[in-house]
Design a protein around this motif. Structure first.
Motif, PDB file in Angstrom:
ATOM      1  N   THR A  41      -3.734  24.181  -6.708  1.00 35.32           N
ATOM      2  CA  THR A  41      -2.821  24.940  -7.558  1.00 35.32           C
ATOM      3  C   THR A  41      -1.506  24.217  -7.792  1.00 35.32           C
ATOM      4  O   THR A  41      -0.713  24.623  -8.631  1.00 35.32           O
ATOM      5  N   ALA A  42      -1.230  23.187  -7.015  1.00 37.86           N
ATOM      6  CA  ALA A  42       0.021  22.431  -7.174  1.00 37.86           C
ATOM      7  C   ALA A  42      -0.223  21.030  -6.645  1.00 37.86           C
ATOM      8  O   ALA A  42      -1.237  20.777  -6.009  1.00 37.86           O
ATOM      9  N   THR A  43       0.727  20.144  -6.890  1.00 38.75           N
ATOM     10  CA  THR A  43       0.523  18.771  -6.428  1.00 38.75           C
ATOM     11  C   THR A  43       0.742  18.651  -4.930  1.00 38.75           C
ATOM     12  O   THR A  43       0.470  17.619  -4.337  1.00 38.75           O
ATOM     13  N   SER A  44       1.262  19.711  -4.330  1.00 33.16           N
ATOM     14  CA  SER A  44       1.520  19.662  -2.894  1.00 33.16           C
ATOM     15  C   SER A  44       1.041  20.942  -2.227  1.00 33.16           C
ATOM     16  O   SER A  44       1.025  22.007  -2.830  1.00 33.16           O
ATOM     17  N   LEU A  45       0.674  20.814  -0.975  1.00 37.36           N
ATOM     18  CA  LEU A  45       0.413  21.997  -0.163  1.00 37.36           C
ATOM     19  C   LEU A  45       1.753  22.609   0.226  1.00 37.36           C
ATOM     20  O   LEU A  45       2.782  21.946   0.201  1.00 37.36           O
ATOM     21  N   HIS A  46       1.745  23.891   0.594  1.00 37.99           N
ATOM     22  CA  HIS A  46       2.956  24.484   1.143  1.00 37.99           C
ATOM     23  C   HIS A  46       2.620  25.144   2.466  1.00 37.99           C
ATOM     24  O   HIS A  46       1.469  25.102   2.921  1.00 37.99           O
ATOM     25  N   VAL A  47       3.621  25.736   3.067  1.00 36.07           N
ATOM     26  CA  VAL A  47       3.433  26.266   4.412  1.00 36.07           C
ATOM     27  C   VAL A  47       2.323  27.314   4.463  1.00 36.07           C
ATOM     28  O   VAL A  47       1.635  27.446   5.469  1.00 36.07           O
ATOM     29  N   GLY A  48       2.119  28.016   3.370  1.00 36.90           N
ATOM     30  CA  GLY A  48       1.059  29.010   3.333  1.00 36.90           C
ATOM     31  C   GLY A  48      -0.323  28.407   3.558  1.00 36.90           C
ATOM     32  O   GLY A  48      -1.211  29.069   4.088  1.00 36.90           O
ATOM     33  N   HIS A  49      -0.493  27.153   3.148  1.00 36.98           N
ATOM     34  CA  HIS A  49      -1.780  26.494   3.347  1.00 36.98           C
ATOM     35  C   HIS A  49      -1.948  26.016   4.775  1.00 36.98           C
ATOM     36  O   HIS A  49      -3.048  25.680   5.204  1.00 36.98           O
ATOM     37  N   LEU A  50      -0.834  25.926   5.475  1.00 36.30           N
ATOM     38  CA  LEU A  50      -0.834  25.249   6.760  1.00 36.30           C
ATOM     39  C   LEU A  50      -1.661  25.986   7.809  1.00 36.30           C
ATOM     40  O   LEU A  50      -2.333  25.364   8.626  1.00 36.30           O
ATOM     41  N   LEU A  51      -1.612  27.294   7.765  1.00 39.99           N
ATOM     42  CA  LEU A  51      -2.276  28.066   8.812  1.00 39.99           C
ATOM     43  C   LEU A  51      -3.776  27.781   8.853  1.00 39.99           C
ATOM     44  O   LEU A  51      -4.295  27.380   9.893  1.00 39.99           O
ATOM     45  N   PRO A  52      -4.504  27.929   7.754  1.00 38.81           N
ATOM     46  CA  PRO A  52      -5.923  27.577   7.798  1.00 38.81           C
ATOM     47  C   PRO A  52      -6.164  26.085   8.027  1.00 38.81           C
ATOM     48  O   PRO A  52      -7.105  25.717   8.739  1.00 38.81           O
ATOM     49  N   LEU A  53      -5.310  25.244   7.476  1.00 38.87           N
ATOM     50  CA  LEU A  53      -5.498  23.800   7.640  1.00 38.87           C
ATOM     51  C   LEU A  53      -5.331  23.390   9.107  1.00 38.87           C
ATOM     52  O   LEU A  53      -6.110  22.607   9.650  1.00 38.87           O
ATOM     53  N   LEU A  54      -4.300  23.961   9.732  1.00 39.90           N
ATOM     54  CA  LEU A  54      -4.086  23.632  11.149  1.00 39.90           C
ATOM     55  C   LEU A  54      -5.182  24.237  12.012  1.00 39.90           C
ATOM     56  O   LEU A  54      -5.539  23.691  13.055  1.00 39.90           O
ATOM     57  N   THR A  55      -5.708  25.360  11.561  1.00 40.44           N
ATOM     58  CA  THR A  55      -6.814  25.960  12.304  1.00 40.44           C
ATOM     59  C   THR A  55      -8.023  25.032  12.259  1.00 40.44           C
ATOM     60  O   THR A  55      -8.706  24.819  13.266  1.00 40.44           O
ATOM     61  N   LEU A  56      -8.231  24.439  11.114  1.00 37.51           N
ATOM     62  CA  LEU A  56      -9.306  23.470  10.970  1.00 37.51           C
ATOM     63  C   LEU A  56      -9.089  22.301  11.935  1.00 37.51           C
ATOM     64  O   LEU A  56     -10.007  21.814  12.603  1.00 37.51           O
ATOM     65  N   ARG A  57      -7.850  21.878  12.022  1.00 35.94           N
ATOM     66  CA  ARG A  57      -7.488  20.785  12.933  1.00 35.94           C
ATOM     67  C   ARG A  57      -7.762  21.190  14.385  1.00 35.94           C
ATOM     68  O   ARG A  57      -8.243  20.405  15.187  1.00 35.94           O
ATOM     69  N   ARG A  58      -7.484  22.427  14.706  1.00 35.67           N
ATOM     70  CA  ARG A  58      -7.759  22.901  16.071  1.00 35.67           C
ATOM     71  C   ARG A  58      -9.258  22.848  16.357  1.00 35.67           C
ATOM     72  O   ARG A  58      -9.674  22.494  17.459  1.00 35.67           O
ATOM     73  N   PHE A  59     -10.030  23.212  15.357  1.00 37.80           N
ATOM     74  CA  PHE A  59     -11.477  23.147  15.533  1.00 37.80           C
ATOM     75  C   PHE A  59     -11.894  21.716  15.850  1.00 37.80           C
ATOM     76  O   PHE A  59     -12.688  21.471  16.748  1.00 37.80           O
ATOM     77  N   GLN A  60     -11.308  20.787  15.110  1.00 35.89           N
ATOM     78  CA  GLN A  60     -11.701  19.398  15.347  1.00 35.89           C
ATOM     79  C   GLN A  60     -11.292  18.940  16.742  1.00 35.89           C
ATOM     80  O   GLN A  60     -12.063  18.293  17.446  1.00 35.89           O
TER      81      GLN A  60
END
Length: 428
Positions: A41-60
């Motif tokens: 939706t934009a050229t950059s992620l924002h903090v709202g995206h961070l929660l699921p993204l970091l959760t993915l990182r935790r899974f890894q």
RNA sequence: GGGGGGUUACCCGAGCGGUCAAAGGGGACGGACUGUAAAUCCGUUGGCAACGCCUUCGCAGGUUCGAAUCCUGCACCCCCCA
């Protein structure tokens, strides 16, 4: 295999899941593929995206295999979830730019070299592009009862609004995301989708579709929305979203956001957004109660977040800027350092000749720097004790600035009030 | 179509011939306090070559020594009746 499920639990990252018992057992019993999708939706992620993204990182980090999915296809449609109005379609060029920007950022949070649990970055346009409309209707659409689709919150909410309504295009969005999940389960052995709480409907659509098409069970898990204790959305500033792109939100501004988090929210942020261990977080929370003025939690939160998003260098810049903004001496910094530290701050260029002869009158300097709209306002600020040159207060309206008042070769640091800074750069 | 009300500075809103750059509130800005917080308190809030000058009260004209205030026309908004 670390017990990711219970970690997500104590961190407060589980909002809803399908079949919690078997999900947690399933996660304990092997290295699993997990996916999170992000629409460009934009050229950059924002903090709202961070929660699921970091959760993915935790899974890894717990030994699972993450897939970050960029919605090159779904982004062409627009997810109606959580939106109160129909949105304009993005152009293909915009979409390309957005995909490029977001992919680059997502790469930094995941490990793509981690051998048998390396992350994957996929784009759903790759499998949707070749899917014809008729084939899609026959293979996928046939499995969606309209009555079920109408019952989804994202649809019902919109239809109930008198002025709202919804196009057929957005109505179809959930089919695309549902199919992604099915595709990933068939081709990448991915049986778990994670997303924000607004994604629940889309995730369960995918689970239903997989059951109907292939008779296979899939799992879903959503994270709560990160909100502030006063109800506002976390990561929203007066000037819009808190972006991960340093050109949109500087590391300093990013750091400052977390430093200023309310006491009541600091612990929750540490749990949900950082990788600080449980014991440490509990100690920090205790400190927050006993010595709120030390703001140890906020400091740690700001450090962790800034390092995570902007790296050690970004954190160093932010901390140095913070020291200077809140009182440190300015005089012995070089041009380059000042420009870097004050990167956020508006700056104006003036000819160096302004400083010669009589010099530059302080009110004029404040106006030139954009700190006052008029000379009258500038005088008022000076009179009320709010005018600073290189962090030193000046209360005399007659003050004239000369070469001697520069902080470095070409830079002069002006300030109005406690925090409003501006730079004047003097060039030949 | 008939009748009535409105349009004031960033926003809301008082003013209804001079003492009006225009009360009050909100916001914003500066200061004090403090934890770079919240709350609170104080100050400021059209411009400028500044004890004066210039521009502002929907728009354009007019009456008057003098208008945000009165008159005429125009535009937009709201309400009531049809």
């Amino acid at each position: 295999m670390n017990d990711i499920y219970s970690e997500l639990g104590w961190r407060g990252l589980i909002h809803q899941t399908t079949d919690a018992c078997s999900l947690s057992a399933w996660l304990r019993s092997g290295s699993r593929r997990v996916y999170v999708g992000f629409d460009p939706t934009a050229t950059s992620l924002h903090v709202g995206h961070l929660l699921p993204l970091l959760t993915l990182r935790r899974f890894q980090r717990a030994g699972h295999r993450p897939i970050a999915l960029v919605g090159g296809a779904t982004g062409m449609i627009g997810d109606p979830s959580g939106k109160s109005e129909e949105r304009n379609l993005l152009s293909v060029e915009e979409l390309q730019a957005n995909i490029a920007g977001m992919e680059g950022q997502m790469r930094r949070f995941l490990d793509f070299e981690a051998g048998d649990h390396a992350a994957l970055l996929l784009n759903n346009a790759d499998w949707m592009r070749g899917f014809s409309y008729l084939d899609f209707l026959r293979d996928v659409g046939k499995n969606f009862p309209v009555s079920v689709m109408l019952a989804k919150d994202s649809v019902r909410g919109r239809l109930e609004r008198a002025e709202g309504g919804m196009s057929y295009t957005e109505f179809s969005y959930m089919l695309l995301q549902a199919y992604d999940f099915v595709y990933l389960s068939q081709n990448y052995d991915c049986q778990l989708q994670v997303g924000g709480s607004d994604q629940w409907g889309n995730i369960t659509s995918g689970i239903d579709l997989a059951r109907r098409m292939h008779g296979v069970p899939l799992y879903g898990l959503t994270c709560p929305l990160l909100t502030r204790s006063d109800g506002a959305k976390m990561g929203k500033t007066e000037r819009g979203a808190l972006w991960l792109d340093p050109d949109r939100t500087s590391p300093y501004a990013f750091y400052q956001y977390w430093i200023n988090v309310a006491d009541e929210d600091a612990g929750r942020c540490l749990r949900m957004l950082t990788e600080v261990e449980r014991e440490e977080i509990e100690r920090l929370e205790q400190s927050c109660v006993e010595h709120p003025e030390a703001r140890e939690s906020q400091r740690r939160l700001a450090q962790e977040m800034t390092r995570l998003v902007h790296g050690a260098r970004g954190l160093a810049t932010a901390e140095r800027a913070t020291a200077v903004f809140f009182g440190a001496a300015i005089e012995d910094l070089s041009d380059a350092e000042l420009v870097e530290i004050f990167a956020d701050v508006p700056s104006r260029e003036l000819p160096a000749a302004e400083l010669r002869d009589q010099g530059l009158a302080l009110p004029d300097a404040l106006v030139a720097a954009g700190l006052a709209k008029s000379k009258g306002e500038a005088r008022r600020i000076i009179q009320q004790g709010g005018a600073y040159v290189n962090n030193r207060r000046h209360t005399d309206q007659q003050t004239c600035l000369t070469d001697a008042d520069r902080a470095s070769q070409t830079v002069m640091v002006l300030r109005a009030g406690k925090k409003r800074y501006a730079l004047l750069r003097f060039t030949e």
